[in-house]
Design an enzyme around this catalytic site. Structure first.
Site, short mmCIF file in Angstrom:
data_model
loop_
_atom_site.label_atom_id
_atom_site.label_comp_id
_atom_site.label_asym_id
_atom_site.label_seq_id
_atom_site.Cartn_x
_atom_site.Cartn_y
_atom_site.Cartn_z
N LEU A 62 0.73 -1.24 0.05
CA LEU A 62 -0.15 0.04 -0.01
C LEU A 62 0.75 1.12 -0.04
CD1 LEU A 62 -2.69 -0.94 2.55
CD2 LEU A 62 -2.70 -1.35 0.24
N TYR A 190 -1.34 -11.78 13.97
CA TYR A 190 -1.47 -10.55 13.11
C TYR A 190 -2.90 -10.18 13.72
CZ TYR A 190 -2.42 -8.16 8.87
OH TYR A 190 -2.74 -6.97 7.99
#
Length: 369
Positions: A62, A190
Site C-alpha cells: 500500500l 497478526y
C-alpha cells in the site's frame, strides 16, 4: 388595507404548505457524498500550508501507491516515505525517502521533528501467514512498534492512521455479514495485534485526545507489487499466472469466500478517512470493502480473458486462517457516516488488472531489447 380573519388564516395555511414542501424536498435529498466535505482546505494549516505526512513501512503493497496519491494532492516534498529496506532508484527519485525503524523510538522521533510531520500513516507490520511463522518477531514489529508510533503521535499531536484487517475477526465472529461492532477474538498473532491496535488507538483518543483513525481492510488486489504469500494473495497471483501462461495452483478451497478490494478503492478510502471531518466520525475504526468472492468465482471471471487457464486446488495452512475470517464485510457505517463508496466490482477489477499487467510486460519486453 385590512385583512379578514379568513384571509389571514388562508395565507398562513399557504405559507405552512410551502414550508412543508421545502422541508420535504430537503428530507428527500440524498446524503452528500464524502467529497463535498472536503471542498476547500479544511485539513490544511491555517496559513495555507498542506499537511506533512510520514508513511512507515512504505515499500509494502500500500505504501508506494499511497505516497503517489498523497504527493499528487499535497506536493512531493510533503510526503516522506520510510522503511528499513533499501529503496530502488525509482523510489528515491520519486520523492523524500528515509530510513525509519519503528522499533527505535529516537529514530522515529528524529524524523517527525526534522520533517515537521503532521500526519503519520503506520503501515509497518508482519502479515498473517508470515507472522505465524515468527510469532516473537510479529509481537515486536506489530505491537512494540505500534506503541512507539502511538506514544510519538501523542507527544507531537499527530493525526495517526493505522490500518486493520479482516484478520481482526475470528471463528466466534459472525461471518456473513460481519458488522463493525461485534465479537472479534482472532486466532492469528497478526489479528491479535490488530485488535490490540484498534483498542489502544481508541483508548489514546478518549484518554489523551489523540486523533486516531483506522480502517479494517479486506484482501487488497494490486498489480503494483508481487503477491507476498498472504492468505488473500491468491487473488493477485492468479492474474500473474494467467498473463504469463502458467498453471494456477490455489492454496484455498474453491468455495472459500472472502471480502476483497481493488487497491485504488483501498487508497481512496484511506485518504477519505484521513480527511473526514472529526464530527462525522462516530467511531475510530470502520469496516470498508468493495466485493466478496471465492476462488472459483475469480477463476470464472479471469477465464473470460484467458479461457485456457489451468487451475488446481491444494489447500494449505492458510485455509485454516481463511476459515476464521469474514465472508462478507458490513461497511454500512462507513457509507453512512463519511460517505464511503467503492468503484470497482469483480469484472471491473479484472479488466484493469490485466490492462496494467499487459502494459508492464510490454515495458519489460521493450527494456529487454
Amino acid at each position: 388595507m385590512l385583512f379578514t380573519t379568513v384571509q389571514i388564516s388562508s395565507t398562513l395555511r399557504r405559507l405552512s404548505t410551502m414550508r412543508l414542501r421545502v422541508l420535504t424536498r430537503l428530507a428527500h435529498c440524498t446524503r452528500p457524498s464524502v467529497n463535498t466535505h472536503y471542498i476547500g482546505r479544511r485539513h490544511y494549516h491555517s496559513n495555507g500550508d498542506p499537511p506533512r505526512i510520514l508513511i512507515t513501512g512504505s515499500l509494502g503493497q500500500l505504501g508506494t501507491g499511497l505516497a503517489r496519491l498523497l504527493r499528487e494532492k499535497y506536493g512531493i516534498e510533503n510526503v516522506i516515505m520510510s522503511d528499513i529496506v533499501k529503496p530502488t532508484k525509482d523510489i528515491v527519485k520519486s520523492g523524500p525517502y528515509v530510513f525509519g525503524d519503528i522499533l527505535d523510538f529516537k529514530c522515529l522521533q528524529e524524523i517527525v521533528v526534522t520533517y515537521r510531520i503532521d500526519w503519520l500513516v503506520h503501515f509497518s507490520a508482519l502479515l498473517s501467514a508470515i507472522g505465524e511463522q515468527n510469532v516473537p518477531l510479529a509481537i515486536r514489529v506489530n505491537i512494540e512498534g505500534l506503541h512507539n508510533v502511538m506514544e510519538l503521535s501523542k507527544q507531537y499531536n499527530l493525526r495517526v492512521f493505522v490500518p486493520s484487517t479482516i484478520g481482526a475477526f475470528g471463528p466466534d465472529s459472525p461471518r456473513n455479514p460481519t458488522p463493525n461492532i461485534t465479537i472479534q477474538r482472532p486466532r492469528t498473532i497478526y489479528g491479535v495485534s490488530k485488535v490490540h491496535g484498534e483498542l489502544l488507538g481508541e483508548y489514546y483518543h478518549h484518554k489523551f485526545g489523540l486523533d486516531f483513525r483506522c480502517l479494517r481492510f479486506p484482501g487488497v488486489i494490486s498489480s503494483d507489487t508481487q503477491p507476498g504469500g498472504g492468505t488473500t494473495d491468491y487473488a493477485v497471483q492468479i492474474f500473474h499466472d494467467a498473463i504469463e501462461g502458467k498453471d494456477f495452483e490455489c492454496y484455498l478451497k474453491p468455495t472459500t469466500r472472502l471480502p476483497m478490494m481493488y487497491i485504488d478503492d483501498c487508497l481512496r478510502s484511506l485518504w477519505e478517512m484521513l480527511v473526514a471531518p472529526e464530527e462525522s466520525l462516530r467511531r475510530r475504526t470502520y469496516n470498508v470493502t468493495a466485493m466478496s468472492f471465492s476462488p472459483e468465482e475469480i477463476v470464472s471471471a479471469v477465464r473470460k480473458h484467458f479461457p485456457n487457464l489451468s487451475v488446481s486446488y491444494k489447500p494449505d495452512s492458510r485455509q485454516y486462517i481463511a476459515d476464521t475470517w469474514p465472508e462478507v464485510f458490513d461497511d454500512s457505517e462507513a457509507r453512512q457516516d463519511w460517505g464511503w463508496r467503492h468503484q470497482y466490482n469483480l469484472e471491473a477489477m479484472c479488466q484493469i488488472m490485466f490492462d496494467n499487467l499487459h502494459r508492464q510486460h510490454q515495458l519489460e519486453a521493450t527494456v529487454a531489447r
